[in-house]
Design a protein around this motif. Structure first.
Motif, PDB file in Angstrom:
ATOM      1  N   PHE A 508       0.828  -1.209   0.000  1.00 24.82           N
ATOM      2  CA  PHE A 508       0.000   0.000   0.000  1.00 24.82           C
ATOM      3  C   PHE A 508       0.861   1.256   0.000  1.00 24.82           C
ATOM      4  O   PHE A 508       0.592   2.203  -0.760  1.00 24.82           O
ATOM      5  N   PHE A 509       1.911   1.287   0.805  1.00 27.31           N
ATOM      6  CA  PHE A 509       2.728   2.496   0.951  1.00 27.31           C
ATOM      7  C   PHE A 509       3.672   2.708  -0.232  1.00 27.31           C
ATOM      8  O   PHE A 509       3.700   3.781  -0.833  1.00 27.31           O
ATOM      9  N   TYR A 510       4.442   1.686  -0.582  1.00 30.65           N
ATOM     10  CA  TYR A 510       5.458   1.843  -1.621  1.00 30.65           C
ATOM     11  C   TYR A 510       4.919   1.613  -3.030  1.00 30.65           C
ATOM     12  O   TYR A 510       5.429   2.188  -3.985  1.00 30.65           O
ATOM     13  N   GLY A 511       3.922   0.755  -3.145  1.00 27.67           N
ATOM     14  CA  GLY A 511       3.390   0.456  -4.471  1.00 27.67           C
ATOM     15  C   GLY A 511       2.274   1.383  -4.906  1.00 27.67           C
ATOM     16  O   GLY A 511       2.236   1.841  -6.048  1.00 27.67           O
ATOM     17  N   PHE A 512       1.373   1.693  -3.964  1.00 29.35           N
ATOM     18  CA  PHE A 512       0.210   2.519  -4.301  1.00 29.35           C
ATOM     19  C   PHE A 512       0.246   3.872  -3.593  1.00 29.35           C
ATOM     20  O   PHE A 512      -0.744   4.596  -3.565  1.00 29.35           O
ATOM     21  N   LEU A 513       1.434   4.200  -3.056  1.00 33.01           N
ATOM     22  CA  LEU A 513       1.760   5.536  -2.549  1.00 33.01           C
ATOM     23  C   LEU A 513       0.753   6.030  -1.514  1.00 33.01           C
ATOM     24  O   LEU A 513       0.447   7.226  -1.452  1.00 33.01           O
ATOM     25  N   SER A 514       0.222   5.106  -0.739  1.00 34.45           N
ATOM     26  CA  SER A 514      -0.709   5.420   0.362  1.00 34.45           C
ATOM     27  C   SER A 514      -1.977   6.118  -0.106  1.00 34.45           C
ATOM     28  O   SER A 514      -2.621   6.835   0.669  1.00 34.45           O
ATOM     29  N   GLU A 515      -2.349   5.919  -1.348  1.00 27.88           N
ATOM     30  CA  GLU A 515      -3.556   6.540  -1.888  1.00 27.88           C
ATOM     31  C   GLU A 515      -4.771   5.667  -1.556  1.00 27.88           C
ATOM     32  O   GLU A 515      -4.966   4.610  -2.153  1.00 27.88           O
ATOM     33  N   THR A 516      -5.577   6.120  -0.628  1.00 22.94           N
ATOM     34  CA  THR A 516      -6.767   5.348  -0.248  1.00 22.94           C
ATOM     35  C   THR A 516      -7.776   5.260  -1.381  1.00 22.94           C
ATOM     36  O   THR A 516      -8.569   4.322  -1.436  1.00 22.94           O
ATOM     37  N   SER A 517      -7.721   6.229  -2.307  1.00 20.62           N
ATOM     38  CA  SER A 517      -8.660   6.238  -3.432  1.00 20.62           C
ATOM     39  C   SER A 517      -8.472   5.035  -4.351  1.00 20.62           C
ATOM     40  O   SER A 517      -9.356   4.693  -5.128  1.00 20.62           O
ATOM     41  N   THR A 518      -7.300   4.380  -4.278  1.00 26.55           N
ATOM     42  CA  THR A 518      -7.069   3.199  -5.115  1.00 26.55           C
ATOM     43  C   THR A 518      -7.923   2.020  -4.664  1.00 26.55           C
ATOM     44  O   THR A 518      -8.182   1.108  -5.450  1.00 26.55           O
ATOM     45  N   GLY A 519      -8.332   2.025  -3.404  1.00 29.23           N
ATOM     46  CA  GLY A 519      -9.085   0.892  -2.873  1.00 29.23           C
ATOM     47  C   GLY A 519      -8.222  -0.265  -2.428  1.00 29.23           C
ATOM     48  O   GLY A 519      -8.737  -1.299  -1.979  1.00 29.23           O
ATOM     49  N   ILE A 520      -6.899  -0.119  -2.558  1.00 32.11           N
ATOM     50  CA  ILE A 520      -5.990  -1.171  -2.114  1.00 32.11           C
ATOM     51  C   ILE A 520      -6.050  -1.264  -0.593  1.00 32.11           C
ATOM     52  O   ILE A 520      -5.952  -0.252   0.100  1.00 32.11           O
ATOM     53  N   PRO A 521      -6.198  -2.461  -0.040  1.00 34.47           N
ATOM     54  CA  PRO A 521      -6.280  -2.587   1.422  1.00 34.47           C
ATOM     55  C   PRO A 521      -4.971  -2.203   2.103  1.00 34.47           C
ATOM     56  O   PRO A 521      -3.884  -2.424   1.557  1.00 34.47           O
ATOM     57  N   GLN A 522      -5.093  -1.621   3.290  1.00 31.86           N
ATOM     58  CA  GLN A 522      -3.922  -1.283   4.103  1.00 31.86           C
ATOM     59  C   GLN A 522      -3.631  -2.384   5.111  1.00 31.86           C
ATOM     60  O   GLN A 522      -2.547  -2.429   5.692  1.00 31.86           O
ATOM     61  N   SER A 523      -4.596  -3.236   5.341  1.00 34.90           N
ATOM     62  CA  SER A 523      -4.460  -4.366   6.246  1.00 34.90           C
ATOM     63  C   SER A 523      -5.510  -5.395   5.857  1.00 34.90           C
ATOM     64  O   SER A 523      -6.405  -5.110   5.055  1.00 34.90           O
ATOM     65  N   PHE A 524      -5.384  -6.586   6.422  1.00 33.84           N
ATOM     66  CA  PHE A 524      -6.370  -7.644   6.178  1.00 33.84           C
ATOM     67  C   PHE A 524      -7.051  -8.018   7.487  1.00 33.84           C
ATOM     68  O   PHE A 524      -6.384  -8.220   8.509  1.00 33.84           O
ATOM     69  N   SER A 525      -8.372  -8.114   7.439  1.00 37.34           N
ATOM     70  CA  SER A 525      -9.137  -8.560   8.604  1.00 37.34           C
ATOM     71  C   SER A 525      -9.828  -9.890   8.365  1.00 37.34           C
ATOM     72  O   SER A 525     -10.103 -10.622   9.312  1.00 37.34           O
ATOM     73  N   LEU A 526     -10.114 -10.199   7.114  1.00 36.22           N
ATOM     74  CA  LEU A 526     -10.896 -11.381   6.777  1.00 36.22           C
ATOM     75  C   LEU A 526     -10.117 -12.314   5.852  1.00 36.22           C
ATOM     76  O   LEU A 526      -9.320 -11.857   5.020  1.00 36.22           O
ATOM     77  N   VAL A 527     -10.371 -13.590   5.994  1.00 34.56           N
ATOM     78  CA  VAL A 527      -9.771 -14.569   5.090  1.00 34.56           C
ATOM     79  C   VAL A 527     -10.188 -14.279   3.652  1.00 34.56           C
ATOM     80  O   VAL A 527      -9.378 -14.370   2.718  1.00 34.56           O
ATOM     81  N   THR A 528     -11.452 -13.898   3.451  1.00 34.18           N
ATOM     82  CA  THR A 528     -11.945 -13.621   2.090  1.00 34.18           C
ATOM     83  C   THR A 528     -11.199 -12.455   1.454  1.00 34.18           C
ATOM     84  O   THR A 528     -10.947 -12.461   0.244  1.00 34.18           O
ATOM     85  N   GLU A 529     -10.843 -11.439   2.256  1.00 27.86           N
ATOM     86  CA  GLU A 529     -10.063 -10.310   1.726  1.00 27.86           C
ATOM     87  C   GLU A 529      -8.695 -10.781   1.254  1.00 27.86           C
ATOM     88  O   GLU A 529      -8.211 -10.363   0.190  1.00 27.86           O
ATOM     89  N   LEU A 530      -8.070 -11.628   2.047  1.00 27.58           N
ATOM     90  CA  LEU A 530      -6.749 -12.140   1.693  1.00 27.58           C
ATOM     91  C   LEU A 530      -6.810 -12.992   0.434  1.00 27.58           C
ATOM     92  O   LEU A 530      -5.958 -12.868  -0.455  1.00 27.58           O
ATOM     93  N   VAL A 531      -7.806 -13.853   0.347  1.00 23.57           N
ATOM     94  CA  VAL A 531      -7.953 -14.729  -0.825  1.00 23.57           C
ATOM     95  C   VAL A 531      -8.093 -13.893  -2.096  1.00 23.57           C
ATOM     96  O   VAL A 531      -7.441 -14.172  -3.114  1.00 23.57           O
TER      97      VAL A 531
END
Length: 668
Positions: A508-531
């Protein structure tokens, strides 16, 4: 005495072998074996088998300790050794795998953990935490982030490909083949002498005569059909860039197409009604608006930022019906139609194809596969220890990626690179455009099912990229889900995995430059998110890269179909174009030759090609994941056969996403 059979595997990259003496020691919960000398030379690509004896059963093996000592006749000459793995068969008949993939120097012992996937929060393995931390600290010193350009994903900090760690460099075979192929391709394609020829093309026949060696069936089809409207539309679905087209629900305000303009193309039907029926599609190259065009051979070149409207006919043919070459409407920016003169319409399509070249090469190929693959690879190497199940699942998907990207930055997009010097988008315009492309990058656009839905392409006929891509996404997703659920039995397992959380934070930080607008997760809470995220990563670096890479010579080798640069500005009037106008618009001979050679090199399948679904077996040792891997491979084989049957009646077979043609990583 208890006998343990030890197999030691040496890597295949250049200079992986050693003349040094090799020693091995087995460590377990019950004790350890004696330090045992292996009396055979560890040569490049070799497998050495030797027995280690112990007066008692060691029980569950936890570590193998490898050590080398300089061969006496060589004195203290540095002669490092690259060990890929160690496999031990116990007296009880069990097999323990110890993946290594490290260089070992003399007198510096290396402790390798048994390869069963382990998560750090599991109390059973708490005592291995410190070793994991040491491993990652060591890796972080080697795999460091670096800014390539402000506003773009960060890359690995390395001066040249030769400075990369050996474990991520090309094998000896790949390295030799790349150098040999690059050196001989100019001869193979009979292009000697053209690299410095700055003249313009005199005719299409001249172009055809020069480039008549080592063509493919699809190349020849392209050369024959590149002027046809039907083929123009086909390429937006099944060519090397199926990523731009979307269903048009409303005409853009800056694209004032009228009913009268397209009445003939719609066979008298209403444009508005056809829009409502979902039969009208749009490609909009607005990211090129205002981007600085390159100067090539001392001459200013030009970029268009076109909009193109297309109609899906009752016969399921996607046909272009209107083209505007610049974003701002006006008298000097006419809308070109199929009813215009032959060369007016053809040149309008050529400007669209040039714009598509830019979007394809820089956005959908470079940024969305190569640069993102590097982000995923570096984060994996920095944050996941080798024993982590996600490291095992992902690392084979980054084979050669760091080296091919380093070479690309040196040879293609450096100050003197092929793209920099020969593309209309080269020079300062390249970074300008990449920043715009980066601003449009979203998580949903990287997930094929969502991307297809968002672009309104779920039901468009004859869309083989969609059909094959969605099927492969589903196959990968089901495989990933089963593997991950084997290790992560509940959501709290995901939440407590600090190594996993650090991995996604880096992305999230180095690849997507911490842009929350990308929708890239900053952390994982669910197995489904990780999958879902792991599915996206594997799909991006394998299937998606194959879709936008493998057909570059097929569709781009014949220059008029995908010109790398254009020497004349976008048309401002109608009725003035001739064949001479078209030829003077095309790039010079040397520019064309450089483009063709590059496309040929990037499309040529290497001899050490690894297809999707391979490369896992050496890393996993548990029965359940190995069974899942075999099932995954079987599903890919079955779908490969289905594609072959589907392609038989097609005039132009779509083969780029046949699993046998999809490389497991961004390696080219």
């Amino acid at each position: 005495m208890m006998k343990y059979t030890v197999k030691v595997f040496t890597g295949e990259m250049m200079f992986a072998g050693t003349w040094n003496s090799v020693y091995v020691k087995l460590v377990s919960t019950n004790g350890e074996s004696e330090r045992t000398y292996i009396p055979k030379t560890a040569s490049q690509g070799s497998v050495i088998e030797h027995n280690v004896f112990c007066p008692f059963s060691l029980g569950h093996l936890e570590f193998v300790v490898l050590e080398t000592e300089p061969y006496c006749l060589l004195g203290y000459i540095k002669n490092d050794w690259f060990c890929s793995k160690v496999v031990v068969t116990t007296p009880e008949g069990d097999t323990a795998n110890f993946p290594c993939y490290h260089w070992i120097s003399g007198y510096v012992p290396l402790m390798i953990r048994e390869g069963t996937g382990k998560l750090i929060f599991n109390e059973t393995y708490r005592r291995a935490i410190e070793e994991r931390k040491k491993e990652l600290q060591s890796r972080c010193e080697v795999y460091r982030w670096s800014i390539y350009a402000e506003g773009l994903p960060q890359i690995m900090k390395v001066a040249s490909a030769s400075d990369l760690p050996a474990e991520v460099r090309f094998s000896f075979t790949k390295d030799l083949e790349m150098k040999f192929t690059a050196a001989k391709v100019w001869v193979e394609l009979k292009l000697e002498g053209l690299s410095t020829n700055k003249e313009q093309w005199k005719s299409l026949d001249e172009l055809s005569h020069v480039f008549n060696s080592h063509t493919t069936d699809i190349y020849e089809y392209v050369e024959k059909n590149w002027k046809e409207d039907e083929f123009f539309g086909y390429q937006l679905l099944n060519g090397i860039n199926p990523m731009m087209i979307h269903r048009c629900s409303k005409l853009p305000e800056n694209f004032p197409v009228t009913e009268d303009m397209v009445k003939a193309s719609l066979f008298g039907k209403s444009l508005e009604e056809e829009i409502q029926k979902g039969n009208i599609f749009l490609v909009n190259y607005k990211r090129l608006h205002g981007v600085t065009a390159n100067v090539i051979n001392g001459k200013q070149h030009f970029l268009a930022a076109p909009l193109c409207l297309l109609y899906m006919t009752p016969e399921d043919k996607l046909m272009p019906i209107a083209i505007q070459l610049k974003q701002d409407p006006g008298k000097d920016n006419p809308i070109f139609l199929p009813t215009d003169s032959k060369y007016d319409w053809l040149l309008a399509k050529i400007f669209v194809r040039n714009a598509d070249f830019t979007e394809h090469e820089l956005n959908f190929h470079l940024l969305r596969t190569h640069l993102l693959a590097e982000v995923f690879a570096v984060s994996t190497l920095r944050n996941l220890p080798m024993v982590h199940p996600l490291y095992k699942l992902l690392i084979s998907h980054f084979r050669y990626t760091l080296q091919i990207n380093t070479l690309a930055r040196q040879a293609l997009i450096s100050e003197n690179g092929v793209i920099t010097e020969n593309a209309g988008i080269g020079g300062p315009g390249m970074i300008e455009f990449l920043k715009k492309a980066m601003a449009s990058l979203t998580y949903s656009s990287l997930c094929m099912p969502e991307d297809i839905t968002e672009r309104g392409l779920s039901s468009i006929p004859n869309f083989f990229y969609r059909d094959d891509g969605l099927r492969l996404w589903d196959i990968i997703h089901r495989f990933v889900k089963k593997v991950i659920c084997y290790y992560y039995t509940c959501d709290s397992d995901v939440q407590k995995d600090s190594e996993l959380q650090n991995w996604i934070k880096d992305i999230f930080f180095y690849g997507f430059l911490s842009e929350t607008s990308t929708g890239i997760p900053q952390s994982f809470s669910l197995v489904t998110e990780l999958v879902k995220f792991i599915t996206m990563v594997i799909f991006t670096v394998s299937v998606q890269h194959a879709a936008v890479n493998n057909g570059q010579f097929d569709f781009g080798g014949w220059m008029p179909n995908s010109p790398i640069a254009l020497q004349r500005p976008p048309l401002t009037t109608k009725g003035q174009c001739t064949e001479s106008t078209m030829l003077k618009t095309f790039p010079d001979i040397n520019t064309t030759a450089h483009d063709m050679v590059t496309a040929y090199l990037l499309s040529k399948q290497p001899t050490d090609f690894v297809a999707l679904g391979n490369g896992y077996q050496d890393l996993f040792s548990e029965k359940a994941p190995l069974q899942l891997i075999h099932k995954f491979q079987d599903e890919l084989k079955k779908y490969n056969v289905e594609i072959q049957h589907r392609n038989v009646p097609l005039p132009l077979p779509y083969t780029y996403l046949s699993p046998n043609n999809v490389e497991n990583s961004v390696a080219l």
